[in-house]
Design a protein around this motif. Structure first.
Motif, PDB file in Angstrom:
ATOM      1  N   PRO A   1       0.860  -1.316  -0.051  1.00 14.39           N
ATOM      2  CA  PRO A   1       0.160  -0.092   0.142  1.00 14.39           C
ATOM      3  C   PRO A   1       0.861   1.302  -0.007  1.00 14.39           C
ATOM      4  O   PRO A   1       0.498   2.509  -0.911  1.00 14.39           O
TER       5      PRO A   1
ATOM      6  N   SER B   1       0.631   4.082  -2.496  1.00 17.66           N
ATOM      7  CA  SER B   1       0.418   5.058  -2.746  1.00 17.66           C
ATOM      8  C   SER B   1       1.440   5.961  -3.392  1.00 17.66           C
ATOM      9  O   SER B   1       0.926   7.363  -3.866  1.00 17.66           O
TER      10      SER B   1
ATOM     11  N   TYR C   1       0.445   6.134  -7.096  1.00 18.77           N
ATOM     12  CA  TYR C   1      -0.743   6.936  -7.534  1.00 18.77           C
ATOM     13  C   TYR C   1      -0.275   8.537  -6.931  1.00 18.77           C
ATOM     14  O   TYR C   1      -1.409   9.144  -8.068  1.00 18.77           O
TER      15      TYR C   1
ATOM     16  N   ASN D   1      -3.482  10.447  12.748  1.00 17.09           N
ATOM     17  CA  ASN D   1      -4.287   8.846  11.955  1.00 17.09           C
ATOM     18  C   ASN D   1      -5.762   9.432  12.772  1.00 17.09           C
ATOM     19  O   ASN D   1      -6.410   8.558  11.334  1.00 17.09           O
TER      20      ASN D   1
ATOM     21  N   ILE E   1       3.945   4.533  10.095  1.00 16.56           N
ATOM     22  CA  ILE E   1       2.870   4.954   8.621  1.00 16.56           C
ATOM     23  C   ILE E   1       2.301   5.733   9.367  1.00 16.56           C
ATOM     24  O   ILE E   1       1.734   4.701  10.143  1.00 16.56           O
ATOM     25  N   PRO E   2       1.097   6.717   8.944  1.00 12.58           N
ATOM     26  CA  PRO E   2      -0.216   7.324   9.018  1.00 12.58           C
ATOM     27  C   PRO E   2      -0.495   6.605   8.438  1.00 12.58           C
ATOM     28  O   PRO E   2      -0.535   5.841   6.887  1.00 12.58           O
ATOM     29  N   TYR E   3      -2.216   5.470   8.532  1.00 14.94           N
ATOM     30  CA  TYR E   3      -3.541   4.985   8.148  1.00 14.94           C
ATOM     31  C   TYR E   3      -3.740   5.744   6.902  1.00 14.94           C
ATOM     32  O   TYR E   3      -4.105   4.976   5.796  1.00 14.94           O
TER      33      TYR E   3
ATOM     34  N   VAL F   1      -1.987   6.847   4.580  1.00 10.97           N
ATOM     35  CA  VAL F   1      -0.866   6.800   3.695  1.00 10.97           C
ATOM     36  C   VAL F   1      -1.368   4.906   2.745  1.00 10.97           C
ATOM     37  O   VAL F   1      -1.742   5.359   1.696  1.00 10.97           O
ATOM     38  N   ILE F   2      -2.224   4.227   4.035  1.00 11.39           N
ATOM     39  CA  ILE F   2      -1.959   3.222   3.612  1.00 11.39           C
ATOM     40  C   ILE F   2      -3.491   2.871   3.362  1.00 11.39           C
ATOM     41  O   ILE F   2      -4.093   1.298   2.506  1.00 11.39           O
TER      42      ILE F   2
ATOM     43  N   ILE G   1      -6.149   4.165   1.349  1.00 12.08           N
ATOM     44  CA  ILE G   1      -6.535   3.609  -0.107  1.00 12.08           C
ATOM     45  C   ILE G   1      -5.908   2.778  -0.860  1.00 12.08           C
ATOM     46  O   ILE G   1      -7.045   2.060  -1.496  1.00 12.08           O
ATOM     47  N   PRO G   2      -4.729   2.403  -0.972  1.00 12.76           N
ATOM     48  CA  PRO G   2      -4.770   0.785  -1.778  1.00 12.76           C
ATOM     49  C   PRO G   2      -5.248  -0.284  -0.732  1.00 12.76           C
ATOM     50  O   PRO G   2      -5.090  -2.033  -1.213  1.00 12.76           O
ATOM     51  N   GLN G   3      -4.931  -0.122   0.023  1.00  9.00           N
ATOM     52  CA  GLN G   3      -5.977  -1.109   1.283  1.00  9.00           C
ATOM     53  C   GLN G   3      -7.427  -1.256   1.158  1.00  9.00           C
ATOM     54  O   GLN G   3      -7.773  -3.259   0.532  1.00  9.00           O
ATOM     55  N   PHE G   4      -8.302  -0.674   0.659  1.00  6.88           N
ATOM     56  CA  PHE G   4      -9.391  -0.659   0.237  1.00  6.88           C
ATOM     57  C   PHE G   4      -9.261  -1.539  -1.175  1.00  6.88           C
ATOM     58  O   PHE G   4     -10.117  -1.955  -1.404  1.00  6.88           O
TER      59      PHE G   4
END
Lengths: 258, 296
Positions: free
Chosen positions: A43, A47, A50, A239, B137-139, B141-142, B144-147
């Motif tokens: 991811p 990101s 993208y 977060n 790593i802030p949530y 950041v990951i 959309i790819p996780q989705f």
């Protein structure tokens, strides 16, 4: 075991004990390692990729180079606002939280009676679910009927629009955040109780008063913990901004976005 | 004579010094208790007001000066909160996700921590640094790819994205458990190895039983995180039937903006289990925090 010992003498050959340990170690961390690759590393890289594309999730991404960064840095009105809000929290709200946490932890560390009771009282707000806290605080800070404004009125002080007033939305969120200072307090208190007693005894012999002891013994001993709690508050904060609160803030929402 | 007079003076002076010190000591104690009581009251007021409001009828809400003990007590807010949303269905959904996560997190994290703390192998420390790095790593950041991953798996609109990833561990809990495992003497493992135990047996028979406080902390944190989670269910759950309490209450909040009594009753119902859980586990919880590396 015996065969392992004899073979260990030949360093050229692969060491079976080492190989076995490596396999075992990798097996134990395997679930995490797979998760790391699939749910974190991929991811992050995706990101990153993208970020150089135009992508609406439905149609495939098209490469646009640094366009997004340019928009973000030059023409997006929210970006710099968001940066400044983030810095505001990182530099003001979180240190304030830690300061109160440290102060109360120091008070609790003076061998007070009812330690467990006080610790619970201060810790509980930090475990209240975000959504419940949002409900509670939107009622407490209600401009017309909220308890906070009622008390201000009772004291003949001017009342404030709190979450519905753009100028007060951020301070309101800081206030709500302060209510949850107990999380860092519990950790700091645990660190305080771990400072070796003999350090204080030798400080006593040197004629130190309690201020000296706090400044020269306690604080240096718990500095790593202070940094750890600061850091974890920071990463936690980036977060999760409780979304209900920002939407409660209504038209002030833009000002508090991260 | 002179001698005896000085002897008489010294104890007198030192006793007055002692008295002064004692007075100072008592004054300081009183100040400390005073500060704690005032602050404690201040931080409890939101809770008390929440409880008080949850027992008020609409016309009692706006009285000035504020009324702390509602008269009469309006118990009706609680049934109203329970029926305004399918409370027990949402509770059941929340408990399913929460307990799944607690069990899966305990299994995956306790295993990974064993690999990092109790076995020496090349690359271990490098991977541990990577693990610590992922904490930063802030949530967002990951997210959309996780989705997209979960979409490709066909998991959107199911509870799967909220449950199965727990089997892949959580960096913070692995770190926490590793710190705890490191405090368990190596001799125990060595002795077990001489008796022919495998790593898995050592993990199961020695390390896990000795790590109860740390495991309790992980379980409690996981429980709270999932019980409180708002963003995850919001992203992945589609059907109203699958909603968790957090989402359900949010819907209630946006629908019934002025029904403060039932809203506060609903908030009470969401907070109460967490508080009860904390009361029963606080000794273990505090012990776990004290004993693990969490304090630095």
């Amino acid at each position: 075991m015996a065969s392992t010992a004899t073979r260990m003498r030949a360093p050229q050959r692969p060491n079976p004990a080492l190989t076995r340990r490596t396999i075992n170690g990798l097996l134990f961390v395997a679930p995490w390692l797979i998760g790391l690759c699939v749910f974190t590393l991929y991811p992050v890289l995706a990101s990153f990729y993208y970020s150089f594309t135009e992508y609406d999730i439905i149609s495939p991404p098209t490469f646009t180079g640094l366009d997004n960064y340019q928009t973000l840095l030059t023409s997006d009105p929210l970006f710099w606002q968001a940066v400044s809000n983030t810095l505001f929290y990182a530099m003001l709200a979180i240190p304030l939280n830690l300061l109160i946490g440290l102060g109360v932890a120091l008070l609790l560390n003076t061998k007070v009676r009812g330690l467990a009771f006080f610790r619970t009282v201060f810790f509980l707000p930090s475990i209240v679910p975000d959504i419940a806290a949002a409900m509670l605080w939107s009622w407490l800070l209600n401009p017309q009927f909220g308890l906070v404004n009622a008390l201000l009125k009772l004291l003949q002080l001017p009342t404030v629009g709190w979450l519905s007033d753009p100028a007060w939305a951020k301070p309101s969120l800081v206030l709500i955040g302060l209510w949850g200072f107990g999380g860092s307090m519990v950790i700091l208190l645990a660190a305080l109780q771990d400072v070796p007693q003999h350090l204080y005894e030798s400080a006593d012999i040197d004629g130190a008063n309690s201020w000296h002891k706090t400044w020269h013994v306690t604080l240096p001993m718990i500095t790593p913990t202070i940094f750890l709690t600061w850091y974890s508050a920071l990463s936690l904060h980036f977060n999760t901004l409780p979304p209900p609160l920002s939407s409660q803030a209504g038209r002030a929402g833009r000002q508090v976005r991260h | 004579m002179a001698k005896s007079s000085t002897q008489a003076v010294i104890p007198e002076r030192s006793s007055s010094v002692l008295r002064g010190l004692r007075f100072q000591h008592i004054a300081r104690r009183i100040a400390a208790y005073g500060a704690l009581v005032v602050l404690g009251a201040l931080f409890s007021i939101p809770f008390l007001w929440l409880f008080s409001t949850s027992l008020k009828a609409p016309e009692q809400l706006f009285r000035l000066p504020p009324e702390w003990i509602p008269n009469p007590v309006a118990w009706g807010n609680y049934p109203r909160a329970l029926t305004a949303i399918p409370f027990f269905l949402y509770l059941q959904n929340t408990l399913y996700i929460t307990f799944f996560n607690v069990v899966a997190t305990l299994i995956s994290c306790s295993l990974a921590a064993y690999g990092f703390a109790r076995i020496e192998w090349p690359g271990r420390n490098a991977l541990f640094v990577v693990l610590l790095g992922t904490l930063m790593i802030p949530y967002s950041v990951i997210q959309i790819p996780q989705f997209l991953i979960f979409r490709d798996l066909g998991w959107i609109g199911t509870t799967n994205p909220l449950t199965w990833p727990a089997f892949f561990g959580n960096a913070f809990f692995i770190f926490l458990l590793r710190q705890f495992y490191l405090t368990i003497p190596q001799e125990l493992s060595a002795a077990a190895k001489i008796d022919g135990a495998s790593e898995l047996q050592i993990y199961w028979r020695i390390i896990l039983p000795l790590s109860r406080p740390a495991l309790a902390v992980v379980a409690l944190f996981t429980f709270m995180n999932n019980w409180n989670d708002f963003v995850g269910p919001l992203i992945y759950l589609g059907d109203r039937e699958q909603y968790t309490l957090a989402i359900g209450l949010y819907g209630f909040l946006s629908r019934a903006r002025t029904e403060w009594g039932p809203l506060m009753a609903a908030a009470m119902l969401m907070i109460a289990p967490i508080i009860v859980l904390f009361f029963f586990t606080q000794r273990t919880f505090i012990q776990g925090i004290t004993l693990t590396g969490l304090k630095g």
